[in-house]
Design an enzyme around this catalytic site. Structure first.
Site, PDB file in Angstrom:
ATOM      1  CD  GLU A 130      49.661  61.979  10.756  1.00 23.15           C
ATOM      2  OE1 GLU A 130      49.932  61.088   9.927  1.00 23.15           O
ATOM      3  OE2 GLU A 130      49.340  61.733  11.930  1.00 23.15           O
ATOM      4  CG  ASP A 159      50.016  60.161  15.240  1.00 22.77           C
ATOM      5  OD1 ASP A 159      50.311  59.848  14.071  1.00 22.77           O
ATOM      6  OD2 ASP A 159      49.112  59.606  15.892  1.00 22.77           O
TER       7      ASP A 159
END
Length: 710
Positions: free
Chosen positions: A387, A350
């Site tokens: 990401e 993330d």
């Protein structure tokens, strides 16, 4: 409770049970004393012992207690400077979570004094609060190693064959009728044969689980009767979230998680974890003192020149400093633990751009943390997905990471959404995205599989909502619909929200099929969000992070339309698995290869002529076709054997009116048959299509396959 404490060892960090006792090791370069507090497993609120770690080696405090067993509950108290202006926030009155704890028991109670400073004081965080936070803190659990992995083996699915299924452990099974009630929403529920059967029939090869590291709920959500459902609020990077265990016994989540992994591996399905190493739940300078902040604040977090405050690249109050030795080691040790001890197959990072920030916070794709992971003999062999963005300056880095990292391709998502809702000037962009995004990855000598293609993800609209709502409807989140993205590239097909209008419903179902077909016909690695294959809706909520209820949980009770979409999606994925032409290792060359009469990739105008350079820039090009040359493409299996695939012809029409296409003549001795036609999913497969005119319905896609003539 009196106990004998030996010097012990500085490694491994955390609490390690060796069969006869427990070794404790805690890193802190600012501590003057580290205490271990023990609690009664039968009554975790009762402290039954406390001792100092007697030795310090290379800034790691350590000690060994003979006779302690697995299941022991403990917490840390770190003595040291409380000097927020200089970034130090040690406070021995605050019980802390060991950052290397392998399991936690209990939750953070925000009504207790878990903040390092007295709330409401004018000086705020500059003064130390001397109330004991233990009543509001979870307990760490000493974990044994008694799980029998048997003959567990990693599926080791090649990237070109990988199909990712992004899912939430709880949401996937909370409403599943075949999962026993006590297992719904748990690791055991995800491992249930009925769930695995669904995954296998669908054709996915990997489940990518939303965060399962122990996380803390948010106090402001609790005040509104909501919960942090997604879990992007990490408290401990080694412990599996205990609320997803079917049993409440301290530490039960560890073996239940392992059992889930073992069951999925036995079915040939990989497990990828969505990990949040970019920030923690401790927030900014006014956040709570729960773990790292009270152990060695500046060793783990980015701070400003005025060290009282934090650099925030995440929008969550703080950022973990992966360029510091302590931060990097915590991350790498955690990753290795999940691979070696928990047998996971990869990670999706993330806000991964945060990890690559160095110096004054600038991003570097060759940052030390990336080099360490890439060179690690364990971590370099698992799947690594970034990401590639954060909220800081220069944070959008799609195409900016280096091999062997793969990336969530946000440009793919945006282009496909805009194309199918009818936007102009997208032909060239869509061409790149369908063919593997060579404009992003080829120059750096990366492969098509560098691109993780997706149309939806956990954050944002579901597939159904993407074609049902043009605007977000997040009122249930309690923020007056101000949260969540405003730019969704969504189109409601003429009516906002659900409707019984048969024309609108038909168009929406077609649009869903168009988007799914585009995804699984594209080069790269496709990712499907759990429930999109069944038309899951969140009622227009595009930020359901706090909705731990039926709004987020999958509904397995399918009507005819939802069942039809499921069957269509399964056919698509299985078709992709059968066609090596859709699993390219290398980018297309646009030329003939070997003895085929076709190029590996040819783009056509609707009239059947090959597209020229000037055609790509025409503003109103919404209809185009491409031919994948089948045996013209040198597809090889993992043993180096040539794979013979079919030639495929794909027609795309994002225009609202029908468009006449000219189907090119097939190779001698062959014919075209319909494989998919999104305007009528009852047509095909194997329905013959003659060369020549073919009218493609407005907003539809067709796939023809070349087969030998009878």
């Amino acid at each position: 409770m009196t106990m004998e404490v030996w010097p012990g060892k500085p490694y491994p960090r955390g609490a390690t049970f060796d069969g006869t006792g427990v070794n404790f090791a805690v890193f802190s370069q600012v501590a003057t004393r580290v205490e271990i507090c023990l609690f009664d497993p039968r009554d975790p609120s009762k402290e039954i012992g406390r001792f100092d770690l007697p030795e310090v080696t290379d800034l790691t405090w350590h000690g060994y207690v003979p006779g302690l067993e697995a299941g022991t509950l403990y917490g840390l108290r770190v003595h040291g400077p409380y000097d927020p202006r200089n970034g130090q926030r040690c406070n021995p009155y605050k019980l802390l979570v060991d950052p290397y704890a392998k399991a936690l028991h209990g939750e953070v109670d925000w009504s207790q004094p878990v903040f390092g400073y007295p709330l409401g004081n004018e000086a705020q965080d500059l003064m130390r609060d001397e109330r004991d936070s233990a009543p509001g803190m979870p307990r760490c659990v000493v974990v044994g190693n008694d799980f029998d992995w048997g003959n567990d083996r990693r599926p080791d699915v090649p990237w070109r064959k990988t199909v990712i299924y992004e899912a939430h452990v709880k949401g996937l099974t909370m409403r599943h009728p075949k999962v026993p009630e006590h297992q719904r929403g748990t690791y055991a529920g995800l491992a249930h044969p009925a769930v695995i059967e669904h995954l296998l029939k669908l054709g996915v090869t990997a489940v990518e689980l939303l965060p399962i590291h122990e996380f803390a709920d948010d106090s402001f959500l609790g005040e509104k009767g909501l919960k942090n459902y997604w879990g992007y609020n990490t408290l401990c990077y080694f412990a599996p979230e205990h609320q997803y265990a079917s049993r409440s016994t301290p530490g039960a989540a560890v073996n239940e998680f392992k059992g889930m992994v073992k069951a999925l591996h036995a079915a040939g399905i990989e497990v990828i974890l969505d990990v949040v190493y970019n920030h923690t739940c401790e927030g900014n300078h006014l956040g709570p003192t729960l773990s790292l902040k009270g152990i060695d604040n500046t060793a783990y977090y980015w701070t400003m020149p005025e060290a009282r405050y934090y650099l925030d690249f995440t929008g969550c109050g703080n950022s973990v400093n992966a360029s510091s030795p302590a931060g990097a080691r915590l991350i790498v040790d955690s990753l290795r633990y999940w691979v070696e001890e928990m047998h996971v197959d990869g990670f999706r990072f993330d806000l991964a751009t945060v990890l690559g920030r160095m110096g004054k916070g600038e991003f570097n794709p060759h940052a030390p943390i990336f080099q360490t992971i890439n060179q690690d003999p364990v971590l370099s062999r698992v799947k690594l997905i970034a990401e590639p963005w954060d909220v800081g300056l220069g944070g959008y880095q799609v195409g900016g990471f280096a091999a062997p990292w793969r990336e969530w391709n946000g440009k793919y998502r945006d282009a496909l959404r805009r194309y199918w809702k009818g936007d102009e000037n997208l032909a060239g962009e869509v061409g790149y995205r369908l063919a593997g995004s060579s404009d992003l990855y080829q120059e750096a000598r990366r492969r098509p599989q560098a691109s993780i293609n997706f149309v939806t993800a956990h954050d944002g609209f579901t597939l159904h909502d993407l074609v049902t709502y043009s605007h977000k409807h997040n009122e249930a989140n309690g923020e007056r619909n101000r949260d969540g993205a405003d730019d969704n590239q969504a189109w409601n097909c003429g009516v906002e929200g659900e409707t019984d209008n048969p024309e609108v419903v038909s168009l929406r179902e077609r649009q869903k099929r168009n988007l799914l077909a585009s995804l699984f016909l594209s080069q790269g690695v496709p990712m499907l969000v759990a429930g999109d294959e069944m038309g899951r809706t969140q009622g227009g909520n595009n930020n359901a992070y706090c909705q731990d209820n039926e709004l987020s949980w999958l509904d397995w009770n399918l009507d005819e339309r939802r069942q039809s979409l499921l069957e269509f999606t399964s056919r698509l994925i299985q078709f992709r698995h059968r066609q090596p032409v859709l699993q390219r290792r290398r980018f297309f060359q646009g030329k003939q290869i070997w003895d085929s009469e076709y190029k590996d990739l040819t783009w056509f105008n609707p009239d059947g002529t090959e597209m020229r350079q000037e055609d790509w820039g025409k503003p109103f090009v919404r209809s185009l076709a491409f031919l994948l040359g089948g045996d013209a493409i040198p597809s090889l299996d993992e043993r180096g054997q040539r794979i013979i695939g079919d030639a495929l012809l794909v027609l795309l029409n994002a225009h609202h009116e029908p468009v006449g296409f000219t189907v090119p003549a097939p190779a001698e001795g062959t014919r075209w048959v319909i494989e998919f036609y999104t305007a009528d999913d009852r047509r095909g497969p194997e329905e013959p299509v003659p060369a020549g005119p073919f009218e493609l319905t407005g907003r539809s896609l067709a796939v023809f396959r070349q087969v030998p003539r009878d």
